[in-house]
Design a protein around this motif. Structure first.
Motif, PDB file in Angstrom:
ATOM      1  N   ARG A  35       0.822  -1.215   0.000  1.00  0.00           N
ATOM      2  CA  ARG A  35       0.000   0.000   0.000  1.00  0.00           C
ATOM      3  C   ARG A  35       0.849   1.254   0.000  1.00  0.00           C
ATOM      4  O   ARG A  35       0.557   2.231  -0.690  1.00  0.00           O
ATOM      5  CB  ARG A  35      -0.940  -0.017   1.217  1.00  0.00           C
ATOM      6  CG  ARG A  35      -2.127  -0.962   1.073  1.00  0.00           C
ATOM      7  CD  ARG A  35      -3.189  -0.653   2.117  1.00  0.00           C
ATOM      8  NE  ARG A  35      -2.689  -0.890   3.465  1.00  0.00           N
ATOM      9  CZ  ARG A  35      -2.783  -2.076   4.087  1.00  0.00           C
ATOM     10  NH1 ARG A  35      -3.346  -3.116   3.475  1.00  0.00           N
ATOM     11  NH2 ARG A  35      -2.313  -2.216   5.294  1.00  0.00           N
ATOM     12  N   GLY A  38       2.318   1.691  -3.440  1.00  0.00           N
ATOM     13  CA  GLY A  38       1.299   2.202  -4.363  1.00  0.00           C
ATOM     14  C   GLY A  38       0.994   3.663  -4.103  1.00  0.00           C
ATOM     15  O   GLY A  38       0.804   4.452  -5.026  1.00  0.00           O
ATOM     16  N   GLY A  39       0.955   4.056  -2.822  1.00  0.00           N
ATOM     17  CA  GLY A  39       0.713   5.463  -2.497  1.00  0.00           C
ATOM     18  C   GLY A  39       1.835   6.355  -2.962  1.00  0.00           C
ATOM     19  O   GLY A  39       1.596   7.457  -3.484  1.00  0.00           O
ATOM     20  N   ASN A  40       3.076   5.913  -2.812  1.00  0.00           N
ATOM     21  CA  ASN A  40       4.221   6.707  -3.271  1.00  0.00           C
ATOM     22  C   ASN A  40       4.197   6.881  -4.785  1.00  0.00           C
ATOM     23  O   ASN A  40       4.518   7.941  -5.316  1.00  0.00           O
ATOM     24  CB  ASN A  40       5.531   6.028  -2.850  1.00  0.00           C
ATOM     25  CG  ASN A  40       5.741   6.096  -1.343  1.00  0.00           C
ATOM     26  OD1 ASN A  40       5.172   6.961  -0.675  1.00  0.00           O
ATOM     27  ND2 ASN A  40       6.531   5.171  -0.810  1.00  0.00           N
ATOM     28  N   GLN A  41       3.807   5.831  -5.490  1.00  0.00           N
ATOM     29  CA  GLN A  41       3.734   5.907  -6.944  1.00  0.00           C
ATOM     30  C   GLN A  41       2.647   6.892  -7.376  1.00  0.00           C
ATOM     31  O   GLN A  41       2.842   7.690  -8.295  1.00  0.00           O
ATOM     32  CB  GLN A  41       3.448   4.530  -7.526  1.00  0.00           C
ATOM     33  CG  GLN A  41       3.423   4.513  -9.063  1.00  0.00           C
ATOM     34  CD  GLN A  41       3.211   3.118  -9.607  1.00  0.00           C
ATOM     35  OE1 GLN A  41       3.139   2.155  -8.850  1.00  0.00           O
ATOM     36  NE2 GLN A  41       3.134   3.017 -10.919  1.00  0.00           N
ATOM     37  N   ALA A  42       1.504   6.844  -6.667  1.00  0.00           N
ATOM     38  CA  ALA A  42       0.421   7.776  -6.994  1.00  0.00           C
ATOM     39  C   ALA A  42       0.841   9.213  -6.726  1.00  0.00           C
ATOM     40  O   ALA A  42       0.549  10.129  -7.506  1.00  0.00           O
ATOM     41  CB  ALA A  42      -0.828   7.430  -6.179  1.00  0.00           C
ATOM     42  N   ASN A  43       1.551   9.415  -5.605  1.00  0.00           N
ATOM     43  CA  ASN A  43       2.040  10.762  -5.295  1.00  0.00           C
ATOM     44  C   ASN A  43       3.035  11.243  -6.341  1.00  0.00           C
ATOM     45  O   ASN A  43       3.032  12.422  -6.736  1.00  0.00           O
ATOM     46  CB  ASN A  43       2.691  10.777  -3.917  1.00  0.00           C
ATOM     47  CG  ASN A  43       1.677  10.615  -2.792  1.00  0.00           C
ATOM     48  OD1 ASN A  43       0.493  10.901  -2.983  1.00  0.00           O
ATOM     49  ND2 ASN A  43       2.136  10.140  -1.636  1.00  0.00           N
ATOM     50  N   GLU A  45       3.155  10.323  -9.490  1.00  0.00           N
ATOM     51  CA  GLU A  45       2.435  10.640 -10.710  1.00  0.00           C
ATOM     52  C   GLU A  45       1.691  11.961 -10.588  1.00  0.00           C
ATOM     53  O   GLU A  45       1.655  12.765 -11.529  1.00  0.00           O
ATOM     54  CB  GLU A  45       1.450   9.519 -11.032  1.00  0.00           C
ATOM     55  CG  GLU A  45       2.140   8.212 -11.437  1.00  0.00           C
ATOM     56  CD  GLU A  45       1.134   7.103 -11.663  1.00  0.00           C
ATOM     57  OE1 GLU A  45      -0.062   7.341 -11.391  1.00  0.00           O
ATOM     58  OE2 GLU A  45       1.548   6.020 -12.119  1.00  0.00           O
ATOM     59  N   LEU A  46       1.109  12.224  -9.407  1.00  0.00           N
ATOM     60  CA  LEU A  46       0.410  13.484  -9.187  1.00  0.00           C
ATOM     61  C   LEU A  46       1.375  14.668  -9.240  1.00  0.00           C
ATOM     62  O   LEU A  46       1.071  15.707  -9.835  1.00  0.00           O
ATOM     63  CB  LEU A  46      -0.299  13.446  -7.822  1.00  0.00           C
ATOM     64  CG  LEU A  46      -1.088  14.697  -7.432  1.00  0.00           C
ATOM     65  CD1 LEU A  46      -2.190  14.976  -8.447  1.00  0.00           C
ATOM     66  CD2 LEU A  46      -1.670  14.550  -6.033  1.00  0.00           C
ATOM     67  N   TYR A  47       2.539  14.494  -8.622  1.00  0.00           N
ATOM     68  CA  TYR A  47       3.550  15.546  -8.636  1.00  0.00           C
ATOM     69  C   TYR A  47       4.000  15.838 -10.071  1.00  0.00           C
ATOM     70  O   TYR A  47       4.152  16.991 -10.476  1.00  0.00           O
ATOM     71  CB  TYR A  47       4.742  15.122  -7.793  1.00  0.00           C
ATOM     72  CG  TYR A  47       5.877  16.118  -7.777  1.00  0.00           C
ATOM     73  CD1 TYR A  47       5.822  17.245  -6.962  1.00  0.00           C
ATOM     74  CD2 TYR A  47       6.995  15.937  -8.585  1.00  0.00           C
ATOM     75  CE1 TYR A  47       6.850  18.168  -6.955  1.00  0.00           C
ATOM     76  CE2 TYR A  47       8.033  16.852  -8.590  1.00  0.00           C
ATOM     77  CZ  TYR A  47       7.958  17.965  -7.766  1.00  0.00           C
ATOM     78  OH  TYR A  47       8.977  18.875  -7.767  1.00  0.00           O
TER      79      TYR A  47
END
Length: 255
Positions: A35, A38-43, A45-47
């Motif tokens: 988790r 996955g959260g780091n990857q989402a962050n 991508e958002l950045y």
């Protein structure tokens, strides 16, 4: 015997419970790591998306600034072409006026007997009077010049005023103030052209003496001393009883 069986059963149950407690703990840690990954990857991508958006905004701002600069250049060039066209028309009219049909000897003698008579009899005439809306627009421009010192904005408004209200009393005033503003900036060539329009095309307007005087001032500031003296001397010849004639005479002593 039963005592040994009970002990064995207890040990078995303890082992089973220990096994059950150990396996879920490992699985929970692994799930938590997934988790977090996955959260780091989402962050990330958002950045990345935010960075791309910021770059796009900066690019668009640069294009807007470039377009604004081009529009300002086009507006300035349009104004200069507009007044340059007026100046060329004036020069053409002046050449035609300087080349009259040959006069008879009696006419020549009469003109020599009374030199500058027509010039001294120069009178002002009434121009089209402004409407309330026209007067209000003109007053707003004067406020921009006198109070706000917003000269560039005033120049734009003066050109718009001249275009919207042609051949009126305040139209001539607008040309005169255009010369005054250009004289202050200073953009002497444009000031010279604006004053020339008033002094030549609207020679019978009440602002003509002042415009002729200011034309001489602009010429002097441009370094054309001989032309400036000729222009300043003509003020007293054309408008001998005007305040501008005295101002022109005083200014010639400073050249």
């Amino acid at each position: 015997m039963s005592r040994y069986l009970m002990a064995a059963l207890a040990l078995s149950l303890c082992g089973s419970a220990l096994a059950q407690s150990t396996v879920p703990a490992y699985q929970n840690a692994d799930s938590e790591a997934r988790r977090q990954t996955g959260g780091n990857q989402a962050n990330a991508e958002l950045y990345f998306m935010i960075e791309r958006l910021q770059q796009e905004v900066r690019r668009l701002q640069g294009e807007v600034e470039e377009q604004r600069h081009k529009l300002e250049q086009l507006s300035r060039q349009s104004r200069e072409r507009y007044i340059d066209l007026d100046q060329r028309l004036l020069e053409l009219s002046r050449k035609q006026a300087d080349s009259p049909a040959p006069a008879s000897q009696s006419q020549t003698a009469a003109s020599q007997a009374a030199p500058e008579t027509s010039a001294q009899q120069q009178e002002t005439r009434e121009y089209r009077q402004p409407t309330e809306q026209e007067q209000a627009a003109y007053n707003d421009i004067l406020n921009l010049i006198r109070q706000d010192k917003a000269y560039d904005q005033a120049i734009d408004r003066l050109y718009a005023f001249i275009s919207e209200y042609p051949e009126g009393d305040l139209t001539v005033n607008a040309y005169y103030w255009l010369g005054e503003v250009y004289l202050v900036k200073p953009q002497l060539q444009q000031a010279k052209q604006a004053f020339s329009i008033v002094a030549t095309r609207f020679a019978d307007h009440r602002k003509a003496p002042d415009a002729l005087y200011k034309l001489g001032v602009a010429q002097a500031r441009m370094g054309d001393e001989q032309e400036a003296r000729s222009t300043l001397q003509s003020v007293s010849g054309k408008y001998p009883n005007s305040n501008a004639a005295q101002l022109a005479s005083d200014y010639m002593t400073k050249i």
